[in-house]
Design an enzyme around this catalytic site. Structure first.
Site, PDB file in Angstrom:
ATOM      1  N   HIS A   4      10.657  -1.299   8.363  1.00 33.67           N
ATOM      2  CA  HIS A   4       9.738  -0.159   8.448  1.00 33.67           C
ATOM      3  C   HIS A   4       9.462   0.141   9.920  1.00 33.67           C
ATOM      4  O   HIS A   4       9.564   1.291  10.359  1.00 33.67           O
ATOM      5  CB  HIS A   4       8.455  -0.495   7.707  1.00 33.67           C
ATOM      6  CG  HIS A   4       7.456   0.627   7.675  1.00 33.67           C
ATOM      7  ND1 HIS A   4       7.669   1.793   6.968  1.00 33.67           N
ATOM      8  CD2 HIS A   4       6.224   0.754   8.247  1.00 33.67           C
ATOM      9  CE1 HIS A   4       6.630   2.595   7.116  1.00 33.67           C
ATOM     10  NE2 HIS A   4       5.732   1.987   7.891  1.00 33.67           N
TER      11      HIS A   4
ATOM     12  N   ASP B  96      -2.078   4.604  11.587  1.00 37.52           N
ATOM     13  CA  ASP B  96      -2.918   4.456  10.395  1.00 37.52           C
ATOM     14  C   ASP B  96      -3.203   2.992  10.075  1.00 37.52           C
ATOM     15  O   ASP B  96      -3.952   2.683   9.140  1.00 37.52           O
ATOM     16  CB  ASP B  96      -2.308   5.178   9.183  1.00 37.52           C
ATOM     17  CG  ASP B  96      -0.953   4.642   8.775  1.00 37.52           C
ATOM     18  OD1 ASP B  96      -0.160   4.248   9.655  1.00 37.52           O
ATOM     19  OD2 ASP B  96      -0.667   4.611   7.555  1.00 37.52           O
ATOM     20  N   HIS B  97      -2.641   2.075  10.879  1.00 36.56           N
ATOM     21  CA  HIS B  97      -2.937   0.655  10.750  1.00 36.56           C
ATOM     22  C   HIS B  97      -3.618   0.077  11.995  1.00 36.56           C
ATOM     23  O   HIS B  97      -4.096  -1.055  11.960  1.00 36.56           O
ATOM     24  CB  HIS B  97      -1.659  -0.136  10.463  1.00 36.56           C
ATOM     25  CG  HIS B  97      -1.076   0.167   9.119  1.00 36.56           C
ATOM     26  ND1 HIS B  97      -1.157  -0.698   8.054  1.00 36.56           N
ATOM     27  CD2 HIS B  97      -0.430   1.269   8.663  1.00 36.56           C
ATOM     28  CE1 HIS B  97      -0.567  -0.152   6.994  1.00 36.56           C
ATOM     29  NE2 HIS B  97      -0.133   1.042   7.347  1.00 36.56           N
TER      30      HIS B  97
ATOM     31  N   HIS C 159       1.880   1.428  13.696  1.00 38.48           N
ATOM     32  CA  HIS C 159       1.558   2.787  13.248  1.00 38.48           C
ATOM     33  C   HIS C 159       0.052   3.058  13.319  1.00 38.48           C
ATOM     34  O   HIS C 159      -0.759   2.201  12.965  1.00 38.48           O
ATOM     35  CB  HIS C 159       2.082   3.018  11.834  1.00 38.48           C
ATOM     36  CG  HIS C 159       3.569   3.210  11.774  1.00 38.48           C
ATOM     37  ND1 HIS C 159       4.291   3.172  10.602  1.00 38.48           N
ATOM     38  CD2 HIS C 159       4.474   3.448  12.755  1.00 38.48           C
ATOM     39  CE1 HIS C 159       5.568   3.366  10.855  1.00 38.48           C
ATOM     40  NE2 HIS C 159       5.709   3.539  12.159  1.00 38.48           N
TER      41      HIS C 159
ATOM     42  N   HIS D 223      -1.212   0.607   1.303  1.00 35.48           N
ATOM     43  CA  HIS D 223      -1.402   1.956   0.757  1.00 35.48           C
ATOM     44  C   HIS D 223      -1.533   1.924  -0.757  1.00 35.48           C
ATOM     45  O   HIS D 223      -0.992   1.035  -1.428  1.00 35.48           O
ATOM     46  CB  HIS D 223      -0.204   2.854   1.113  1.00 35.48           C
ATOM     47  CG  HIS D 223      -0.122   3.225   2.554  1.00 35.48           C
ATOM     48  ND1 HIS D 223      -0.745   4.336   3.087  1.00 35.48           N
ATOM     49  CD2 HIS D 223       0.533   2.636   3.586  1.00 35.48           C
ATOM     50  CE1 HIS D 223      -0.476   4.403   4.387  1.00 35.48           C
ATOM     51  NE2 HIS D 223       0.300   3.382   4.715  1.00 35.48           N
TER      52      HIS D 223
ATOM     53  N   HIS E  48       1.647  -3.857  12.098  1.00 32.38           N
ATOM     54  CA  HIS E  48       2.610  -3.025  12.824  1.00 32.38           C
ATOM     55  C   HIS E  48       1.868  -1.914  13.553  1.00 32.38           C
ATOM     56  O   HIS E  48       0.673  -1.704  13.350  1.00 32.38           O
ATOM     57  CB  HIS E  48       3.702  -2.472  11.898  1.00 32.38           C
ATOM     58  CG  HIS E  48       3.232  -1.511  10.849  1.00 32.38           C
ATOM     59  ND1 HIS E  48       2.407  -1.879   9.821  1.00 32.38           N
ATOM     60  CD2 HIS E  48       3.485  -0.187  10.664  1.00 32.38           C
ATOM     61  CE1 HIS E  48       2.176  -0.835   9.034  1.00 32.38           C
ATOM     62  NE2 HIS E  48       2.810   0.200   9.528  1.00 32.38           N
TER      63      HIS E  48
ATOM     64  N   ASP F 265       3.208  -2.378   5.439  1.00 37.54           N
ATOM     65  CA  ASP F 265       4.008  -1.318   4.818  1.00 37.54           C
ATOM     66  C   ASP F 265       5.430  -1.783   4.516  1.00 37.54           C
ATOM     67  O   ASP F 265       6.387  -1.006   4.630  1.00 37.54           O
ATOM     68  CB  ASP F 265       4.050  -0.092   5.738  1.00 37.54           C
ATOM     69  CG  ASP F 265       2.751   0.702   5.721  1.00 37.54           C
ATOM     70  OD1 ASP F 265       1.818   0.301   4.991  1.00 37.54           O
ATOM     71  OD2 ASP F 265       2.669   1.716   6.435  1.00 37.54           O
TER      72      ASP F 265
END
Length: 245
Positions: free
Chosen positions: A116, A63-64, A61, A173, A59, A135
């Site tokens: 999400h 942080d990915h 985001h 995570h 996805h 996530d």
């Protein structure tokens, strides 16, 4: 073909993210999954004599995806959700529900698992018994509903729950301890949750990671995977969002 037929390496990145290296020994090919930053994965691959030829993104985001550009500059092709292509400008290949991706002789199915984010996907190596859930499914938890609703996440949980118990779950995570504290409140009479949390607390005290988990373990201890209805999941998600335990 068991998960042991793939080399899977957990690589901590950023604050509490896990990115993953997946290596096929037969072909020598390696994919990086959800690189929130590039250098830790490049270093981990180099230590093993591996070369990262692909990146798979669950996805959009940051942080990915934060390492995608550097990975691409180093020669990797970037694959990710077609529904989020506008938010992932590094994509070379766009995928969605029903598509497949390959790592050597291993084939992973792409599952569309929204909630999400709207276009979130998971990558499932059915024969190897491994799934990368980003996530969506966490150990004893699920992702926040930023771009979707509880009905979508409930449908995702049903899909995950239908997988074989020994399927290994690689999520994005290290949230297990905080998720477990909520799970104990959500299901105070669940002995499996109490037993698991004793183990998780001991592992974290030793500085150990708690991921991967398994579908069987989640079926026994994850309130979100165990929810009977979308309304129940919605209630749990709202309670978890407000939980400060």
């Amino acid at each position: 073909m068991a998960a042991s037929s793939l080399g899977i390496v957990r690589v901590p990145v950023l604050a509490d993210n896990y990115a993953w290296l997946v290596h096929d020994p037969a072909s020598g090919e390696t994919v990086a999954i959800d690189p929130g930053e590039a250098q830790p994965l490049l270093d981990a691959a180099a230590e093993r004599g591996w070369s990262i030829g692909q990146v798979w993104t669950t996805h959009w985001h940051p942080d990915h995806t934060g390492g995608n550009a550097a990975m691409k500059a180093a020669g990797a092709r970037i694959t990710g959700p077609a529904a989020e292509a506008a938010k992932i400008p590094t994509l070379d290949t766009m995928v969605g529900e029903g598509d497949t991706v390959r790592l050597g002789r291993h084939v992973a199915s792409v599952l569309h698992v929204p909630g999400h984010t709207a276009g979130h996907v998971a990558f499932h190596f059915a024969e190897a018994g491994a799934i990368f859930t980003g996530d969506t499914l966490f150990a004893m938890g699920c992702g926040r509903l930023f771009e979707g609703d509880a009905a979508q996440m409930f449908a995702n949980m049903r899909r995950y729950a239908a997988l074989p118990d020994d399927t290994q779950v690689y999520c994005g995570h290290e949230y297990t301890q905080s998720n477990g504290r909520f799970a104990r409140v959500a299901e105070p009479d669940n002995a499996a949750i109490a037993a698991r949390m004793a183990e998780v607390d001991a592992m974290r005290a030793r500085g150990e990671a708690t991921i991967p988990t398994s579908i069987g373990l989640e079926r026994a201890t994850n309130p979100f995977l165990r929810a009977d209805t979308a309304d129940e999941l919605a209630r749990l998600r709202a309670e978890k969002d407000a939980f400060r335990g």
